[in-house]
Scaffold this motif. Structure first.
Motif, PDB file in Angstrom:
ATOM      1  N   PHE A  25      33.340  38.576  39.378  1.00  0.00           N
ATOM      2  CA  PHE A  25      34.295  39.578  38.918  1.00  0.00           C
ATOM      3  C   PHE A  25      34.459  39.439  37.411  1.00  0.00           C
ATOM      4  CE2 PHE A  25      38.952  40.336  37.986  1.00  0.00           C
ATOM      5  CZ  PHE A  25      38.827  41.701  37.876  1.00  0.00           C
ATOM      6  N   SER A  75      42.219  34.776  33.322  1.00  0.00           N
ATOM      7  CA  SER A  75      40.979  34.683  34.093  1.00  0.00           C
ATOM      8  C   SER A  75      41.115  33.675  35.231  1.00  0.00           C
ATOM      9  CB  SER A  75      39.819  34.303  33.176  1.00  0.00           C
ATOM     10  OG  SER A  75      39.498  35.376  32.314  1.00  0.00           O
ATOM     11  N   LEU A  78      42.996  35.341  38.093  1.00  0.00           N
ATOM     12  CA  LEU A  78      42.342  36.455  38.778  1.00  0.00           C
ATOM     13  C   LEU A  78      40.888  36.174  39.174  1.00  0.00           C
ATOM     14  CD1 LEU A  78      43.666  39.506  36.714  1.00  0.00           C
ATOM     15  CD2 LEU A  78      44.423  38.705  38.957  1.00  0.00           C
ATOM     16  N   TRP A  79      40.445  34.926  39.046  1.00  0.00           N
ATOM     17  CA  TRP A  79      39.050  34.615  39.347  1.00  0.00           C
ATOM     18  C   TRP A  79      38.105  35.484  38.498  1.00  0.00           C
ATOM     19  CZ3 TRP A  79      34.700  36.357  42.504  1.00  0.00           C
ATOM     20  CH2 TRP A  79      33.830  35.339  42.895  1.00  0.00           C
ATOM     21  N   ARG A  80      38.604  35.920  37.343  1.00  0.00           N
ATOM     22  CA  ARG A  80      37.743  36.643  36.409  1.00  0.00           C
ATOM     23  C   ARG A  80      36.814  35.636  35.745  1.00  0.00           C
ATOM     24  NH1 ARG A  80      39.555  39.739  30.843  1.00  0.00           N
ATOM     25  NH2 ARG A  80      40.301  37.636  30.466  1.00  0.00           N
ATOM     26  N   VAL A 348      40.438  41.534  43.882  1.00  0.00           N
ATOM     27  CA  VAL A 348      39.944  40.179  43.636  1.00  0.00           C
ATOM     28  C   VAL A 348      39.743  39.425  44.942  1.00  0.00           C
ATOM     29  CG1 VAL A 348      40.519  37.956  42.580  1.00  0.00           C
ATOM     30  CG2 VAL A 348      40.977  40.079  41.336  1.00  0.00           C
ATOM     31  N   ASN A 349      40.706  39.500  45.840  1.00  0.00           N
ATOM     32  CA  ASN A 349      40.604  38.767  47.114  1.00  0.00           C
ATOM     33  C   ASN A 349      39.440  39.266  47.961  1.00  0.00           C
ATOM     34  OD1 ASN A 349      42.768  37.098  46.541  1.00  0.00           O
ATOM     35  ND2 ASN A 349      44.265  38.389  47.578  1.00  0.00           N
ATOM     36  N   LYS A 352      36.133  37.959  46.549  1.00  0.00           N
ATOM     37  CA  LYS A 352      36.019  36.528  46.855  1.00  0.00           C
ATOM     38  C   LYS A 352      35.659  36.308  48.323  1.00  0.00           C
ATOM     39  CE  LYS A 352      38.981  33.608  45.070  1.00  0.00           C
ATOM     40  NZ  LYS A 352      40.271  32.977  44.668  1.00  0.00           N
TER      41      LYS A 352
END
Length: 377
Positions: A25, A75, A78-80, A348-349, A352
């Motif tokens: 992402f 980041s 948000l797992w960016r 985001v979820n 993932k």
């Protein structure tokens, strides 16, 4: 499932269209208020207590450090996979600091929609550019030295966007037709500055470059392929040739009529695949083995839809753009202040949960996802 790659490793492999363990992402920017809402409040987002103090001080170096820390916090939340430095986006010098555009000062209330201030060769020759001295590059170095586990991107214009904004779109379009040498003179000056910036950015420690140039409406480009090829591409190519890092090209709108010429500049990826502007299945079929596709999650869904609608859209993009690698999930522009935090979190979820290779979303499930989207609409 245990991840086999670090965030930076995955990010750079995906940009280069190499195999990855997961679809990453990215986003070009994330509004801080949206991130704060997801974090549950400002104090929870700013995990480093010095960040706010750094951002509000007068020292450019400390501000650059604060910007890096904040980008990393967002980041991480948000797992960016990326963080972005914007220092080279302000190329025009003025008494109140650097600017991306030279706009009519009497239309300040219109923001970036104001008419341009540059109309003639005399105007162009009077332009002052930001001085790229040691202090300028020290700010960039402080940012990139604090990139943590993320892929650090440097934002850079290719040249057309600051020119057409600074001339005003009508003046730019008509001048390109009746007196193209004026536009070319402006392009030459701007791209000289940008090419020099690109040379320095290659060696500071950035992982990739995100080169922006909004050049299209939702229906078609701002100009014909012939005009682009003859009068604009030779100047943006000056900048592109100096980029030695992996790089992503950004432009909203329908780029299909220009795409082969665009790709001649050597970018590794293209963003944001504005929803409704281009056929993403055609993009994947014709160019998906040549370039990484980044984006295509609709801002209308993120701002007006529900978490479930967001989830279904992300599933659809994984199924259509993810096979064979070469896809990075991103919004169709940026995470703006009007995006619903719960929808951003759902996006985001979902990536993932479902974006790991080998992909497990089957064609049958894809068809059901599309039907659900039609019914929800």
């Amino acid at each position: 499932m245990t991840d086999r790659m670090s965030l930076r490793e995955r990010a750079l492999a995906a940009i280069k269209h190499q195999p990855v363990d997961r679809i990453p992402f990215f986003d070009i920017s994330v509004d801080k208020t949206v991130a704060e809402a997801i974090a549950g409040g400002r104090d929870k987002l700013l995990t480093n207590p010095k960040t706010a103090e750094l951002l509000n001080c007068s020292s450019p170096l400390k501000k650059s450090l604060g910007s890096a820390l904040l980008e990393c916090d967002i980041s991480r939340l948000l797992w960016r996979h990326n963080i972005n430095w914007w220092g080279c986006m302000g190329l025009f010098a003025s008494s109140d600091g650097p600017h991306s555009y030279l706009l009519n000062p009497e239309q300040k209330h219109l923001g970036a929609s104001a008419d341009g201030a540059i109309k003639t060769i005399k105007d162009i020759d009077a332009i002052e550019f930001v001085k790229k001295d040691d202090a300028f590059w020290e700010n960039a170095k402080v940012f990139v030295d604090n990139k943590s586990d993320f892929a650090a991107g440097a934002m850079l214009w290719l040249g057309i966007d600051p020119v057409w904004h600074s001339m005003g779109y009508e003046t730019f379009a008509t001048t390109l037709l009746v007196d193209h040498k004026v536009v070319e003179h402006f392009m030459d000056r701007v791209t000289d500055w940008l090419a020099e910036a690109a040379i320095r950015l290659n060696d500071i420690g950035f992982d990739f470059i995100w080169a922006a140039d909004d050049i299209a409406f939702k229906t078609q480009p701002f100009f014909s392929p012939a005009l682009y090829r003859e009068h604009l591409l030779p100047y943006t190519m000056k900048v592109a040739k100096e980029i030695k890092l992996p790089w992503i090209y950004h432009s909203d709108g329908n780029l299909l009529p220009l795409l082969d010429d665009l790709l001649s500049q050597g970018m590794d990826a293209i963003h944001p695949l504005e929803p409704g502007a281009m056929d993403i299945d055609e993009l994947k079929r014709r160019w998906g083995d040549k370039i990484t596709l980044v984006g295509n999650i609709d801002l209308n869904t993120l701002s007006l839809g529900t978490p479930e609608q967001t989830r279904q859209e992300v599933k659809d993009r994984i199924c259509r753009l993810g096979p064979g690698y070469g896809y990075i999930l991103s919004s169709g522009n940026s995470i703006s202040d009007y995006c619903k935090p719960e929808n951003v979190l759902a996006m985001v979820n979902t990536i993932k949960e479902l974006g790991h290779y080998p992909l497990h979303i089957k064609k049958k499930e894809h068809a059901r996802t599309q039907m659900q989207g039609v019914q929800a609409g």
